[in-house]
Design an enzyme around this catalytic site. Structure first.
Site, PDB file in Angstrom:
ATOM      1  N   GLY A  16       0.812  -1.212   0.000  1.00  0.00           N
ATOM      2  CA  GLY A  16       0.000   0.000   0.000  1.00  0.00           C
ATOM      3  C   GLY A  16       0.844   1.260   0.000  1.00  0.00           C
ATOM      4  N   CYS A  43       4.234  -8.719   1.310  1.00  0.00           N
ATOM      5  CA  CYS A  43       3.916  -9.462   0.088  1.00  0.00           C
ATOM      6  C   CYS A  43       5.190  -9.903  -0.630  1.00  0.00           C
ATOM      7  CB  CYS A  43       3.054  -8.594  -0.825  1.00  0.00           C
ATOM      8  SG  CYS A  43       2.615  -9.414  -2.339  1.00  0.00           S
ATOM      9  N   CYS A  48       3.094 -13.220  -0.244  1.00  0.00           N
ATOM     10  CA  CYS A  48       2.620 -13.744  -1.529  1.00  0.00           C
ATOM     11  C   CYS A  48       3.736 -14.257  -2.442  1.00  0.00           C
ATOM     12  CB  CYS A  48       1.872 -12.666  -2.321  1.00  0.00           C
ATOM     13  SG  CYS A  48       1.231 -11.286  -1.393  1.00  0.00           S
ATOM     14  N   LYS A  51       6.030 -17.154  -1.100  1.00  0.00           N
ATOM     15  CA  LYS A  51       5.087 -18.270  -0.932  1.00  0.00           C
ATOM     16  C   LYS A  51       4.785 -18.907  -2.285  1.00  0.00           C
ATOM     17  CE  LYS A  51       0.941 -17.482  -1.406  1.00  0.00           C
ATOM     18  NZ  LYS A  51      -0.220 -16.991  -0.741  1.00  0.00           N
ATOM     19  N   TYR A 185      -5.815 -19.558   5.668  1.00  0.00           N
ATOM     20  CA  TYR A 185      -5.235 -19.794   4.347  1.00  0.00           C
ATOM     21  C   TYR A 185      -3.724 -19.977   4.409  1.00  0.00           C
ATOM     22  CZ  TYR A 185      -3.440 -15.031   3.290  1.00  0.00           C
ATOM     23  OH  TYR A 185      -2.727 -13.863   3.265  1.00  0.00           O
ATOM     24  N   GLU A 189      -1.840 -23.298   2.997  1.00  0.00           N
ATOM     25  CA  GLU A 189      -0.851 -23.120   1.920  1.00  0.00           C
ATOM     26  C   GLU A 189       0.487 -23.753   2.310  1.00  0.00           C
ATOM     27  OE1 GLU A 189      -2.467 -19.108  -0.330  1.00  0.00           O
ATOM     28  OE2 GLU A 189      -0.886 -18.869   1.139  1.00  0.00           O
ATOM     29  N   HIS A 443     -13.244 -26.003 -24.961  1.00  0.00           N
ATOM     30  CA  HIS A 443     -13.118 -27.445 -24.816  1.00  0.00           C
ATOM     31  C   HIS A 443     -11.772 -27.934 -25.319  1.00  0.00           C
ATOM     32  CE1 HIS A 443     -14.607 -31.492 -24.371  1.00  0.00           C
ATOM     33  NE2 HIS A 443     -14.161 -31.766 -25.579  1.00  0.00           N
ATOM     34  N   GLU A 448     -14.790 -25.268 -18.515  1.00  0.00           N
ATOM     35  CA  GLU A 448     -16.015 -25.263 -19.327  1.00  0.00           C
ATOM     36  C   GLU A 448     -17.230 -25.710 -18.506  1.00  0.00           C
ATOM     37  OE1 GLU A 448     -16.292 -28.216 -22.590  1.00  0.00           O
ATOM     38  OE2 GLU A 448     -14.448 -29.063 -21.778  1.00  0.00           O
TER      39      GLU A 448
HETATM   40  P1  FAD Z   1       3.079  -4.525   4.238  1.00  0.00           P
HETATM   41  O1  FAD Z   1       3.235  -5.048   2.871  1.00  0.00           O
HETATM   42  O2  FAD Z   1       3.239  -5.479   5.346  1.00  0.00           O
HETATM   43  O3  FAD Z   1       4.107  -3.340   4.397  1.00  0.00           O
HETATM   44  C1  FAD Z   1       4.297  -2.675   5.608  1.00  0.00           C
HETATM   45  C2  FAD Z   1       5.718  -2.145   5.661  1.00  0.00           C
HETATM   46  O4  FAD Z   1       5.830  -1.216   6.723  1.00  0.00           O
HETATM   47  C3  FAD Z   1       6.747  -3.230   5.923  1.00  0.00           C
HETATM   48  O5  FAD Z   1       7.747  -3.174   4.922  1.00  0.00           O
HETATM   49  C4  FAD Z   1       7.314  -2.884   7.296  1.00  0.00           C
HETATM   50  O6  FAD Z   1       8.685  -3.197   7.421  1.00  0.00           O
HETATM   51  C5  FAD Z   1       7.102  -1.373   7.336  1.00  0.00           C
HETATM   52  N1  FAD Z   1       6.987  -0.811   8.674  1.00  0.00           N
HETATM   53  C6  FAD Z   1       6.207  -1.237   9.695  1.00  0.00           C
HETATM   54  N2  FAD Z   1       6.283  -0.404  10.755  1.00  0.00           N
HETATM   55  C7  FAD Z   1       7.153   0.582  10.386  1.00  0.00           C
HETATM   56  C8  FAD Z   1       7.637   1.759  11.033  1.00  0.00           C
HETATM   57  N3  FAD Z   1       7.205   2.105  12.254  1.00  0.00           N
HETATM   58  N4  FAD Z   1       8.526   2.530  10.381  1.00  0.00           N
HETATM   59  C9  FAD Z   1       8.961   2.217   9.129  1.00  0.00           C
HETATM   60  N5  FAD Z   1       8.506   1.119   8.473  1.00  0.00           N
HETATM   61  C10 FAD Z   1       7.617   0.335   9.080  1.00  0.00           C
HETATM   62  N6  FAD Z   1      -2.001 -11.305  -0.122  1.00  0.00           N
HETATM   63  C11 FAD Z   1      -2.467 -11.569  -1.356  1.00  0.00           C
HETATM   64  O7  FAD Z   1      -3.147 -10.726  -1.942  1.00  0.00           O
HETATM   65  N7  FAD Z   1      -2.175 -12.763  -1.986  1.00  0.00           N
HETATM   66  C12 FAD Z   1      -1.428 -13.719  -1.397  1.00  0.00           C
HETATM   67  O8  FAD Z   1      -1.184 -14.765  -1.983  1.00  0.00           O
HETATM   68  C13 FAD Z   1      -0.923 -13.461  -0.094  1.00  0.00           C
HETATM   69  N8  FAD Z   1      -0.145 -14.376   0.525  1.00  0.00           N
HETATM   70  C14 FAD Z   1       0.361 -14.095   1.761  1.00  0.00           C
HETATM   71  C15 FAD Z   1       1.161 -15.058   2.382  1.00  0.00           C
HETATM   72  C16 FAD Z   1       1.678 -14.822   3.629  1.00  0.00           C
HETATM   73  C17 FAD Z   1       2.554 -15.880   4.276  1.00  0.00           C
HETATM   74  C18 FAD Z   1       1.401 -13.588   4.292  1.00  0.00           C
HETATM   75  C19 FAD Z   1       1.963 -13.303   5.655  1.00  0.00           C
HETATM   76  C20 FAD Z   1       0.606 -12.621   3.688  1.00  0.00           C
HETATM   77  C21 FAD Z   1       0.080 -12.871   2.412  1.00  0.00           C
HETATM   78  N9  FAD Z   1      -0.744 -11.942   1.777  1.00  0.00           N
HETATM   79  C22 FAD Z   1      -1.226 -12.210   0.524  1.00  0.00           C
HETATM   80  C23 FAD Z   1      -1.140 -10.677   2.436  1.00  0.00           C
HETATM   81  C24 FAD Z   1      -0.311  -9.489   1.908  1.00  0.00           C
HETATM   82  O9  FAD Z   1       1.053  -9.781   2.013  1.00  0.00           O
HETATM   83  C25 FAD Z   1      -0.662  -8.245   2.714  1.00  0.00           C
HETATM   84  O10 FAD Z   1      -2.059  -8.048   2.694  1.00  0.00           O
HETATM   85  C26 FAD Z   1       0.005  -6.996   2.137  1.00  0.00           C
HETATM   86  O11 FAD Z   1       1.404  -7.130   2.098  1.00  0.00           O
HETATM   87  C27 FAD Z   1      -0.372  -5.770   2.974  1.00  0.00           C
HETATM   88  O12 FAD Z   1       0.274  -4.635   2.494  1.00  0.00           O
HETATM   89  P2  FAD Z   1       0.532  -3.382   3.451  1.00  0.00           P
HETATM   90  O13 FAD Z   1       1.020  -2.287   2.570  1.00  0.00           O
HETATM   91  O14 FAD Z   1      -0.646  -3.136   4.290  1.00  0.00           O
HETATM   92  O15 FAD Z   1       1.678  -3.837   4.452  1.00  0.00           O
END
Ligand code: FAD
Length: 458
Positions: A16, A43, A48, A51, A185, A189, A443, A448
């Protein structure tokens, strides 16, 4: 001189945060991003992406089984070199993380390797790994700190010996046996992945059926398929303590018995990551799940502080965090208040076999008081039938009796993750069953069946 150092400061360079920072920087805004780890987030680094690489690696053993049935009599599944896989995986993740950084920089954002915490409503304290501190000010602040796995605190031995999903990608060596605690999930997985890599897997789940929240038929079908492949799924049982012994980890179960495994993975929960943000300084209190409360525009109680992604615990998926980021930029900087629409989000579970699902489950349709019909099928794919295998594909459509609109699609088997992306378009567009039926079949495919389901379930 500007009143603030940054127009936008983003905390966290995950799915995000990166999208929001890039889009805002592309508008010409001065954007800073603090990341305490490496850019990419869960991710890319711990979710993701690695994984899915593990899923790919683990699928070869089943392919070998199929290959035998198709005449490749000398095909062999092994030996698998975990270290080779792990190191290649890490190199690929490094490459992807660097691309994330490069894209941020190219868009004009400043990436600061530091932990960020609030000093007050417009000031953040940035602490580098070396301990250096600096204070920055920003007009708008976005919290995108994601989530973190947690281990049950009350079970003796778990904090010392239990693994979380974070550690699974960097195990020094592959265990011979693995116990997985959890039924969500991530648990199923990893069960499929580790089993495919040759590990003896037992999954322990305290509920009656794995995958709470999914359609009940999907839950049953996957549990059967996992058992068919040799994964032991034990439900209504809860590990209560862990002890390291010479024979491995001894797991005490709540029925008074014990089990043994080389390693124990706790895939039993994740929490929004708010620790260390010093939210007290800005008067934000996380909700009972630890999430930052936001309105539908991702705004906190402060109109200039927003939060998106897993830290808000709405729908914890990467594409959702990205859509929330896009909506945030529209709202905060383009004078276009945009709330992301959470209806009918397609998702996949990369269990083995895969699940693809979009829209209502049967239980949800029932609870909503909707009169519905169910069209479903369970069949052996051509490929499985050829080798006289037992595995079956399951497909289910839930259709509104009154409007004929397809409310939900649930698939287990084959490339369900790929299939559901397209089924998602049809469900999002609220297409009617008659329009699915009018679509010509492709097919021979398993998909299908989705356009040829004629009989309502009794
Ligand atoms: P994140 O991607 O977690 O990013 C947050 C970042 O903030 C991190 O880099 C962290 O280091 C940083 N941070 C935290 N606190 C601080 C701070 N105070 N100061 C500076 N930096 C900080 N989703 C899917 O859609 N498909 C999948 O197949 C899938 N598989 C997954 C498998 C596993 C094992 C896991 C754990 C999750 C999976 N997800 C999957 C979920 C997906 O990874 C998350 O929903 C997504 O990464 C969320 O994004 P985000 O931006 O909210 O946070």
């Amino acid at each position: 001189m500007d009143k603030y150092d940054y127009d936008l400061f983003v905390i966290g360079a995950g799915s995000g945060g990166v999208r929001a920072a890039r889009l805002a920087a592309q508008l010409g805004l001065k954007v800073g991003v603090a990341e305490e780890d490496r850019p990419g987030g869960t991710c890319v680094l711990r979710g993701c992406v690695p994984k899915k690489f593990m899923v790919y690696a683990s699928e070869f053993s089943e392919q070998v089984h199929y290959a035998h049935g198709f005449g490749w009599t000398k095909a062999e599944a092994g030996p698998f070199d975990w270290q080779v896989f792990r190191d290649t995986n890490n190199a690929e993740l490094d490459r992807l993380s660097q691309i994330y950084t490069a894209n941020l920089v190219k868009a004009g954002a400043e990436v600061i390797p530091a932990h960020a915490a609030f000093k007050d409503e417009h000031h953040l304290v940035l602490t580098s790994k070396q301990g250096g501190e600096r204070i920055v000010s920003a007009k708008t602040i976005l919290i995108a700190t994601g989530g973190w796995p947690f281990l049950p605190q009350h079970c003796p031995g778990v904090l010392e010996h239990g693994l979380t999903s974070n550690e699974m990608f960097n195990l020094p060596e592959l265990p011979k046996s693995l116990a997985i605690v959890g039924g969500g999930y991530i648990a199923v997985e990893f069960a499929g992945v580790m089993h495919g890599l040759g590990v003896d897997v037992t999954l322990f789940y305290r509920g009656q059926k794995i995958l709470r929240g999914f359609d009940d038929d999907v839950r049953d079908h996957l549990a059967n398929e996992m058992a068919l492949r040799g994964i032991k799924v034990r439900t209504q049982i809860d590990p209560v303590a862990l002890k390291k012994t010479d024979a491995g980890m001894e797991i005490s179960l709540n029925d008074g018995t014990t089990a043994l495994a080389d390693q124990v993975l706790y895939a039993s929960g994740r929490k929004p990551k708010t620790e260390g943000l010093n939210l007290d300084a800005i008067g934000i209190t996380p909700d009972s799940h630890g999430a930052i409360p936001v309105d539908r525009f991702s705004r906190t109680t402060h109109p200039h502080i927003y939060a998106i992604g897993d830290v808000t615990n709405r729908l914890n998926l990467t594409p959702v965090a990205i859509r929330e980021a896009i909506a945030f930029v529209e709202t905060a900087f383009k004078d276009n208040e945009t709330a992301y629409d959470y209806e009918n989000i397609p998702t996949a579970v990369f269990s083995q076999p895969q699940i693809g699902t979009v829209g209502m489950t049967e239980a949800q349709a029932k609870d909503a008081g909707i009169a519905y019909d169910v069209y479903q099928t369970r069949f052996r794919s051509m490929k499985t039938a050829f080798i006289k295998g037992e595995s079956r594909i399951f497909q289910k459509l839930i259709v509104d009796q009154k409007t004929d609109v397809v409310l939900g699609v649930h698939i287990v088997g084959g490339e369900a993750g790929e299939l559901i992306q397209l089924a998602g378009v049809a469900v999002k567009a609220q297409l009617k069953k008659a329009q699915w039926d009018a679509t010509c079949a492709v097919h021979p495919t398993a998909a299908e069946e989705l356009v040829t389901l004629k009989d309502k379930r009794a």
